[in-house]
Design an enzyme around this catalytic site. Structure first.
Site, mmCIF file in Angstrom:
data_model
loop_
_atom_site.group_PDB
_atom_site.id
_atom_site.type_symbol
_atom_site.label_atom_id
_atom_site.label_comp_id
_atom_site.label_asym_id
_atom_site.label_seq_id
_atom_site.Cartn_x
_atom_site.Cartn_y
_atom_site.Cartn_z
ATOM 1 N N CYS A 1 12.600 5.479 -0.296
ATOM 2 C CA CYS A 1 11.849 5.942 -1.419
ATOM 3 C C CYS A 1 10.747 5.839 -1.471
ATOM 4 C CB CYS A 1 12.018 4.338 -2.094
ATOM 5 S SG CYS A 1 13.101 3.660 -3.341
ATOM 6 N N LYS B 1 6.739 7.033 -0.782
ATOM 7 C CA LYS B 1 6.443 7.790 0.247
ATOM 8 C C LYS B 1 7.200 6.684 1.982
ATOM 9 C CE LYS B 1 3.720 8.224 -3.137
ATOM 10 N NZ LYS B 1 4.387 8.015 -3.810
ATOM 11 N N SER C 1 4.637 10.021 -12.036
ATOM 12 C CA SER C 1 6.070 10.179 -11.064
ATOM 13 C C SER C 1 7.003 11.534 -10.976
ATOM 14 C CB SER C 1 6.858 9.628 -11.856
ATOM 15 O OG SER C 1 7.360 9.035 -11.829
ATOM 16 N N GLU D 1 0.112 6.426 -9.844
ATOM 17 C CA GLU D 1 0.988 8.230 -10.839
ATOM 18 C C GLU D 1 0.271 7.700 -12.328
ATOM 19 O OE1 GLU D 1 4.717 7.415 -9.408
ATOM 20 O OE2 GLU D 1 4.990 8.575 -7.940
#
Length: 562
Positions: free
Chosen positions: A121, A123, A472, A446
């Protein structure tokens, strides 16, 4: 072997005793084999990572078969969708640096000969990528894979972005409670990274073209037999890399960075990929001019429009030929890619992908029939963003080439969301959200909630949003992020006032406020210095060291301290 540092000679007898105690050393001969780290990221609260323990077990078995000794360790992970819209989001981007530092620490402390990275996912993939280049030990990546797309009771394809936009529609009264709950239950039906071309899948696709992962790393479903076979194959390839001493910096070159941006353009990837790829270039010691990104966009056609920009999921892309088919299509036009680069297979990018062709031209378009002749991302410059800002043009309605509107300014994400929800934000506005950059946020949160609310309320073509925060991969609409310098660094975005006319020009790639230079200078003279929002803990240290988005939002020690 690097690992001889901890296992050879009489001085290392204590270390060997400890190694025997791990249970990983099955015989004295094992001390003569390469020690391979498995850098995993299993965590129960992230659906993209709940299955990674199983994948790591497959990798360990294959590494033993191939003649290595596997040692697994874990990194942290943050689920951006769960952390969205509250203080948790301020930890998301900073977690990238923790992951990189943690992996570096374990790898270098124990002198591993090779590293098998299992991310998935948002990061986690870039964090591990920074670690791979920093440690420069033979390495391969194989992600956990995307989840299946959801399906509503009415047969509508769903992804997580559908859910965020549903919040705005539900608040507006255009979506019933029954339909809202149905979407909530069905938007994310399996484990894996979210099903659209969001940040996780964007990065995992880029790993293929960078040359650090095998074909189909970005698209084979998390629940598929193919994903498990890919893990096994990657383990054997890694052992070959160790034998041949092929390292990440042999693969991650300026040309590889170019090709990552080219694939990003062709697939309309998340704007976050710009941030992470610039951070990669910085970590690899590659001087990378931002204008190069627009040059790549000019020559790279937009071939595959994926959710949230269409109803197609990553699985649709996979069955249409996946990233290899897109790479092969791009290679047909001279000058887009550098196909003769080295990859983790030991072969070139050309060799890896030449056999794959497009199987569904509705999902992956050909060079002769692109969505656009130019890439799905653009870097904008102007008096608001002297060091750049980024927009996902593939997520903007094609009828919009320029947008001019009156600024309505907010110094926080929460204030902007409240104004959108109470209808203070109206058609013709340019929402300005500032002091949400890497330093100002802190953590560059985000802005998915405000952009989704704008689209969910039917204002996607009538309201624009600009910010020094980020978006995002699920964001769509007229949204410019990563504006640099950020407000906390006294960037011009801090000088905009309510009512100023702001113009976003996608044709000329500019972002300007209609205010004279003299007036901006006067406003800057009145601007109060930024005061850190967090005074203790990791975010305080992060605030002190982080740079603006144009350098990838990396942490740098001030020169006077070096």
């Amino acid at each position: 072997m690097r690992s001889n540092m901890i296992k050879k000679g009489p001085e290392q007898a204590p270390a060997r005793s400890l190694l025997h105690a791990t249970g990983q050393i099955k015989s004295p001969e094992d001390m003569n084999k390469p020690f391979i780290a498995i850098c995993n990221s299993y965590i129960d609260i992230v659906p993209g990572h709940v299955h990674l323990r199983e994948l790591a077990d497959i990798a360990k078995e294959a590494i033993r078969e191939a003649g290595g000794i596997p040692f697994e360790f874990n990194t942290i992970g943050v689920d951006d969708g769960i952390a969205m819209g509250h203080i948790g989001m301020r930890y998301s981007l900073p977690s990238r640096e923790i992951i990189a530092d943690a992996a570096e620490t374990v790898i270098n402390a124990h002198w591993f000969d090779g590293v098998f990275y299992i991310p998935n996912c948002d990061k986690i993939t870039p964090g591990m990528l920074l670690a791979a280049v920093r440690t420069n030990v033979p390495a391969i990546f194989c992600s956990g894979g995307p989840m299946k797309a959801g399906l509503s009771a009415t047969g509508k394809a769903l992804t997580l972005s559908s859910m965020f936009e549903a919040v705005g529609a539900f608040k507006e009264g255009t979506l019933t409670k029954e339909d809202f709950l149905d979407m909530e239950q069905n938007a994310c039906p399996t484990c894996g990274s979210c099903a659209g071309m969001f940040t996780a899948n964007s990065m995992n696709c880029l790993m293929e073209v960078l040359g650090l992962a095998l074909p189909f790393n970005g698209t084979a479903l998390a629940v598929s037999k193919e994903r498990r076979a890919l893990i096994r194959e990657s383990a054997f390839k890694l052992m070959d890399l160790v034998k041949r001493d092929i390292k990440p910096k042999d693969i991650v070159t300026k040309e590889a960075i170019d090709d990552a941006f080219a694939l990003d353009m062709a697939m309309g990837g998340s704007t976050n990929t710009v941030l992470h790829t610039l951070a990669l270039a910085n970590e690899a010691g590659i001087d990378y001019d931002l204008e190069r990104i627009n040059e790549i966009a000019e020559k790279t056609p937009y071939l595959s429009k994926i959710a949230p920009s269409s109803s197609y999921s990553m699985h649709d892309v996979h069955t249409a030929g996946g990233v290899p088919a897109i790479i092969n299509e791009l290679m047909k036009r001279e000058g887009i890619l550098h196909p003769d680069r080295m990859t983790v297979t030991g072969d070139t990018l050309r060799d890896n992908n030449a056999a794959y062709t497009i199987q569904n031209e509705e999902v992956i378009h050909t060079l002769d029939n692109p969505y656009s002749e130019h890439g799905g991302l653009s870097m904008l410059h102007g008096n608001i963003a002297p060091l750049g800002g980024v927009i996902k043009v593939g997520g903007v309605d094609p009828s919009i080439q320029t947008f001019t509107g009156a600024a309505i300014c907010f110094d926080s994400h929460d204030a902007a969301v409240a104004a959108i929800d109470n209808h203070t934000v109206r058609p013709g506005h340019v929402v300005v959200i500032r002091y949400e950059g890497p330093k100002g946020g802190p953590g560059m949160p985000e802005m998915l909630a405000p952009t989704s609310s704008i689209v969910g309320r039917g204002l996607g073509k009538e309201v624009a949003l600009i910010t020094d925060g980020r978006f995002s991969g699920a964001t769509r609409g007229i949204a410019v992020g990563h504006i640099s310098p950020e407000a906390a660094a006294l960037g011009p975005i801090a000088l905009i006032e309510d009512g100023d006319m702001v113009t976003i020009d996608l044709v000329h790639r500019t972002l300007n406020v209609d205010v004279t230079d003299d007036e901006l200078k006067q406003r800057k003279a009145r601007l109060q210095p930024f005061k850190a929002k967090v005074k203790s803990g990791y975010l305080a240290r992060y605030t002190a060291l982080v740079t603006s988005a144009n350098t990838g939002g990396v942490m740098q020690i001030p020169e006077h301290l070096l």
